[in-house]
Enzyme design. Structure first.
Site, mmCIF file in Angstrom:
data_model
loop_
_atom_site.group_PDB
_atom_site.id
_atom_site.type_symbol
_atom_site.label_atom_id
_atom_site.label_comp_id
_atom_site.label_asym_id
_atom_site.label_seq_id
_atom_site.Cartn_x
_atom_site.Cartn_y
_atom_site.Cartn_z
ATOM 1 C CD GLU A 1 -2.574 0.857 3.101
ATOM 2 O OE1 GLU A 1 -1.081 1.011 4.048
ATOM 3 O OE2 GLU A 1 -3.431 1.707 3.257
ATOM 4 C CG ASN B 1 -4.891 3.680 0.264
ATOM 5 O OD1 ASN B 1 -4.481 3.026 -0.562
ATOM 6 N ND2 ASN B 1 -4.444 3.570 1.606
ATOM 7 C CE LYS C 1 -7.322 1.553 3.637
ATOM 8 N NZ LYS C 1 -5.811 1.351 4.667
ATOM 9 C CD GLU D 1 -5.283 5.162 5.517
ATOM 10 O OE1 GLU D 1 -5.687 4.565 4.476
ATOM 11 O OE2 GLU D 1 -5.223 4.165 6.929
ATOM 12 C CB CYS E 1 -4.088 -1.179 4.598
ATOM 13 S SG CYS E 1 -2.766 -1.468 6.636
ATOM 14 C CG ASN F 1 2.157 1.739 4.136
ATOM 15 O OD1 ASN F 1 3.050 2.065 4.428
ATOM 16 N ND2 ASN F 1 1.414 1.181 3.940
#
Ligand code: CDT
Length: 310
Positions: A51, A111, A128, A147, A173, A198
């Site tokens: 990611e 993302n 994502k 995020e 993730c 991450n």
């Protein structure tokens, strides 16, 4: 009677160590190319990168004006910086998945992970779905996890694609912690899920979870693999990045739920497995024969309801 050849996909998880705030895209792409060449030597047909593989994990820093972080986003993929990776992968006949921050023409921020076939064609972009963390500055934390400030939740769901001789899906993730992620793809016959991550070791809302980060990482991916009869490739950006320790422990997991390859460092490291895609059927057609055994009428709360209702 002649035996039918099994579908073997040699897959690499190209774990990365830290990317510093000031590292250039060119420096990062040089590292990606080095991992790609290792993958070529190992006979890989597909390589999964982490990611946000082109930049440091910038959601750890608050900016009043989101545009202050625009330089961490890509407005095109491929672009001038990543074209050498696309070109070299095509020359070597290796496909790859690559996570990056995407800024669209109409100003949306995702993302994103791009999946590229061995001939260089783009199979798909996955954005994502589950965006963790918080939206506003929380100075009490040792570092931020913003995020939810810098990325929108995608509403594209979890499609799967016919590629690499199998059914391939992607997740990113935090998606890997949610059983629905795997099951939605399982219901489409997925045979390999590529997951970049991450994961800071320190979880500010409940530090008692810090010592369990590695356990939880493998727990969720192994369960997702087994319960859906699919390969899972989990690939980290780990190590100490700008003072924040992040989990490595990249792993390739078989449809049995067993880890068949695991990283031993927290730096740039390629791990490889010969993934037998036909092994998936051993689970999909027995214990997890969905059509025979599932009871969707018993699960209506899963889509009707978001939080807990008593
Ligand atoms: N990148 C990402 O999704 N990381 C989260 C960290 C925990 S939520 C602050 C994860 O689920 O690993």
């Amino acid at each position: 009677m002649t035996a039918t050849a099994r579908r073997l996909l040699t897959v690499g998880a190209a774990q990365m160590g830290p990317i510093a705030r000031d590292d250039t895209r060119a420096e990062v792409v040089t590292r990606l190319l080095d991992l790609l060449h290792q993958a070529a030597d190992a006979g890989c047909a597909l390589v999964a990168y982490p990611e946000l593989a082109l930049t440091t994990f910038f959601p750890r820093w608050y900016t009043d004006d989101i545009a202050g972080h625009d330089h961490y986003y890509e407005t095109e993929m491929p672009n001038a910086s990543t074209q050498p990776l696309f070109d070299e992968a095509k020359r070597l006949g290796i496909g790859f998945s690559l996570g990056y921050a995407e800024l669209t023409d109409d100003g949306h921020r995702y993302n994103t992970t791009v999946l590229v076939e061995r001939d260089g064609s783009i199979v798909a972009k996955y954005r994502k779905v589950h965006i963790p963390g918080h939206e506003g500055d929380e100075p009490w934390r040792e570092f931020q996890h913003l995020e939810r400030r810098y990325f929108e939740e995608s509403s594209d769901g979890f499609p799967v694609w016919d590629a690499f001789g199998g059914r391939i899906g992607m997740a990113t993730c935090n998606d890997r912690r949610w059983p629905e992620t795997y099951r939605v793809m399982g219901l489409q016959g997925v045979e390999m899920i590529l997951i970049g991550y991450n994961t800071p070791i320190h979880y500010a809302p409940d530090p008692s979870q810090d010592r369990l980060q590695g356990f939880h990482n493998h727990l969720v991916m192994q369960a997702g693999a087994y319960q859906n009869g699919t390969w899972v490739v989990g690939v980290a950006k780990g190590g100490n990045e700008e003072g924040v320790e992040s989990l490595a422990e990249s792993a390739i997991i078989a449809p049995s739920g067993e880890i068949v390859a695991e990283a031993t460092t927290d730096g740039d490291e390629l791990i490889v497995a010969d993934a037998d895609l036909d092994w998936c059927a051993a689970y999909k057609e027995t214990l997890f024969d969905f059509a025979r055994y599932r009871r969707p009428e018993m699960y209506t709360r899963i889509t009707a309801q978001k939080g807990v209702e008593r």
